[in-house]
Design an enzyme around this catalytic site. Structure first.
Site, PDB file in Angstrom:
ATOM      1  N   LYS A  13      -8.888  13.799  -4.660  1.00 55.73           N
ATOM      2  CA  LYS A  13      -7.473  13.608  -4.926  1.00 55.73           C
ATOM      3  C   LYS A  13      -7.009  12.737  -6.018  1.00 55.73           C
ATOM      4  CE  LYS A  13      -5.672  14.058  -0.870  1.00 55.73           C
ATOM      5  NZ  LYS A  13      -6.503  13.471   0.128  1.00 55.73           N
ATOM      6  N   ARG A  88       1.380  13.903   5.651  1.00 54.98           N
ATOM      7  CA  ARG A  88       0.089  14.002   6.509  1.00 54.98           C
ATOM      8  C   ARG A  88       0.111  14.671   7.905  1.00 54.98           C
ATOM      9  NH1 ARG A  88      -2.899   9.789   3.115  1.00 54.98           N
ATOM     10  NH2 ARG A  88      -5.360   9.733   4.210  1.00 54.98           N
ATOM     11  N   ARG A 122     -18.637   5.092  -2.296  1.00 58.46           N
ATOM     12  CA  ARG A 122     -17.627   4.928  -3.122  1.00 58.46           C
ATOM     13  C   ARG A 122     -17.395   3.221  -3.676  1.00 58.46           C
ATOM     14  NH1 ARG A 122     -12.206   7.992  -3.751  1.00 58.46           N
ATOM     15  NH2 ARG A 122     -11.153   6.886  -1.328  1.00 58.46           N
ATOM     16  N   ARG A 155     -14.060  -0.450   0.032  1.00 52.52           N
ATOM     17  CA  ARG A 155     -12.904  -0.318   0.452  1.00 52.52           C
ATOM     18  C   ARG A 155     -13.988  -0.194   2.430  1.00 52.52           C
ATOM     19  NH1 ARG A 155      -9.242   4.498  -1.462  1.00 52.52           N
ATOM     20  NH2 ARG A 155      -8.487   4.992   1.109  1.00 52.52           N
ATOM     21  N   ARG A 166     -11.171   8.241   9.499  1.00 50.98           N
ATOM     22  CA  ARG A 166     -10.133   9.776   9.171  1.00 50.98           C
ATOM     23  C   ARG A 166     -10.560  10.535   9.032  1.00 50.98           C
ATOM     24  NH1 ARG A 166     -11.128   6.664   3.564  1.00 50.98           N
ATOM     25  NH2 ARG A 166      -9.212   7.713   2.812  1.00 50.98           N
TER      26      ARG A 166
HETATM   27  P1  AMP Z   1      -6.135   7.490   1.811  1.00 53.33           P
HETATM   28  O1  AMP Z   1      -5.883   6.672   0.203  1.00 53.33           O
HETATM   29  O2  AMP Z   1      -4.414   8.633   1.434  1.00 53.33           O
HETATM   30  O3  AMP Z   1      -6.817   7.829   2.329  1.00 53.33           O
HETATM   31  O4  AMP Z   1      -4.523   6.461   2.955  1.00 53.33           O
HETATM   32  C1  AMP Z   1      -5.602   5.101   2.965  1.00 53.33           C
HETATM   33  C2  AMP Z   1      -4.699   5.239   4.314  1.00 53.33           C
HETATM   34  O5  AMP Z   1      -3.232   4.869   4.196  1.00 53.33           O
HETATM   35  C3  AMP Z   1      -5.088   5.577   6.244  1.00 53.33           C
HETATM   36  O6  AMP Z   1      -5.398   6.336   5.835  1.00 53.33           O
HETATM   37  C4  AMP Z   1      -3.496   5.832   6.019  1.00 53.33           C
HETATM   38  O7  AMP Z   1      -3.753   4.496   7.244  1.00 53.33           O
HETATM   39  C5  AMP Z   1      -2.364   5.572   5.377  1.00 53.33           C
HETATM   40  N1  AMP Z   1      -1.798   6.240   4.703  1.00 53.33           N
HETATM   41  C6  AMP Z   1      -1.470   6.556   3.489  1.00 53.33           C
HETATM   42  N2  AMP Z   1      -0.841   8.104   3.485  1.00 53.33           N
HETATM   43  C7  AMP Z   1      -0.487   7.941   4.957  1.00 53.33           C
HETATM   44  C8  AMP Z   1       0.465   9.092   5.258  1.00 53.33           C
HETATM   45  N3  AMP Z   1       1.488   9.582   4.236  1.00 53.33           N
HETATM   46  N4  AMP Z   1       0.928   8.531   6.325  1.00 53.33           N
HETATM   47  C9  AMP Z   1      -0.128   7.905   7.270  1.00 53.33           C
HETATM   48  N5  AMP Z   1      -0.400   6.644   6.879  1.00 53.33           N
HETATM   49  C10 AMP Z   1      -0.533   7.362   5.978  1.00 53.33           C
END
Ligand code: AMP
Length: 212
Positions: A13, A88, A122, A155, A166
């Protein structure tokens, strides 16, 4: 145009959002990026969310929704935005509707095996944030960023155990959003099962969906 990007972690994304953001001249708003930046800078927000990110768990809605509301109301987003990583949960989607009208939802789809492969390989530059992959997008020198010479790292939430968590969180809490937006007639599925050098195939599907 206010656009939501849906799809499992690792589906790409962020990469698609960067390209679409330049094409349509609207900002890419990634909640994951906002949180990681806050953790890196050790801000008040960063201190609140660090433990959730480290464990691969969702940050509580009351924090996340406020962050998105503030960011989406900034001047650069007045013509629209690309929301990446938000909403989410159904609750987040309902709250989002209270302050922004969503015009289209792009749902990026790829098989789970491809997702695991992408996520675990990654690597990210510590200095400029550029993204690489140990198999599919290798830097010229192993462990060193082509763009700025910064050190590449994995990461902490992209280690296999946390990735699994996740993906589980995604299935349980985020997948229901696909139906939610389908019922509203906003959903467009985008086949993302292409290697990264074929990214134009993915972008052209997005353009078609956004023109409709
Ligand atoms: P991402 O890079 O989008 O996978 O986000 C990394 C981490 O940020 C996730 O595993 C959550 O801990 C937090 N996070 C990102 N977006 C959200 C969201 N919309 N709601 C809750 N936690 C989020």
């Amino acid at each position: 145009m206010n656009i939501v990007l849906l799809g499992s972690p690792g589906v790409g994304k962020g990469t698609y959002a960067n390209i679409l953001s330049k094409k349509y001249n609207i900002p890419h708003i990634s909640t994951g990026d906002i949180f990681r930046e806050a953790v890196k800078k050790r801000t008040k927000l960063g201190r609140k969310v660090k433990e959730f990110l480290d464990r691969g768990e969702l940050v509580p809605d009351y924090i996340t929704i406020q962050v998105v509301k503030e960011r989406s109301e900034k001047y650069d987003a007045k013509e629209g935005f690309l929301l990446d990583g938000f909403p989410r949960t159904i609750n987040q989607a309902e709250k989002l509707e209270e302050f922004k009208k969503i015009d289209k939802v792009l749902n990026f789809v790829a098989p789970e095996k491809a997702i695991m492969d992408r996520l675990s390989g990654r690597r990210v530059c510590k200095k400029c944030g550029a993204i690489y992959h140990i198999k599919y997008m290798k830097p010229r020198v192993e462990g060193v960023c082509d763009k700025c010479g910064g050190e590449l790292y994995q990461r902490s939430d992209e280690k296999p155990k946390i990735i699994k968590k996740r993906l589980k969180e995604y299935s349980r809490k985020t997948k229901p959003l696909i139906d939610y937006y389908k019922k509203k007639g906003l959903l467009a599925n985008i086949n993302s099962n292409f290697p990264i050098e074929k990214v134009d195939k993915i972008i052209s599907q997005c353009e078609l969906a956004l023109e409709k």
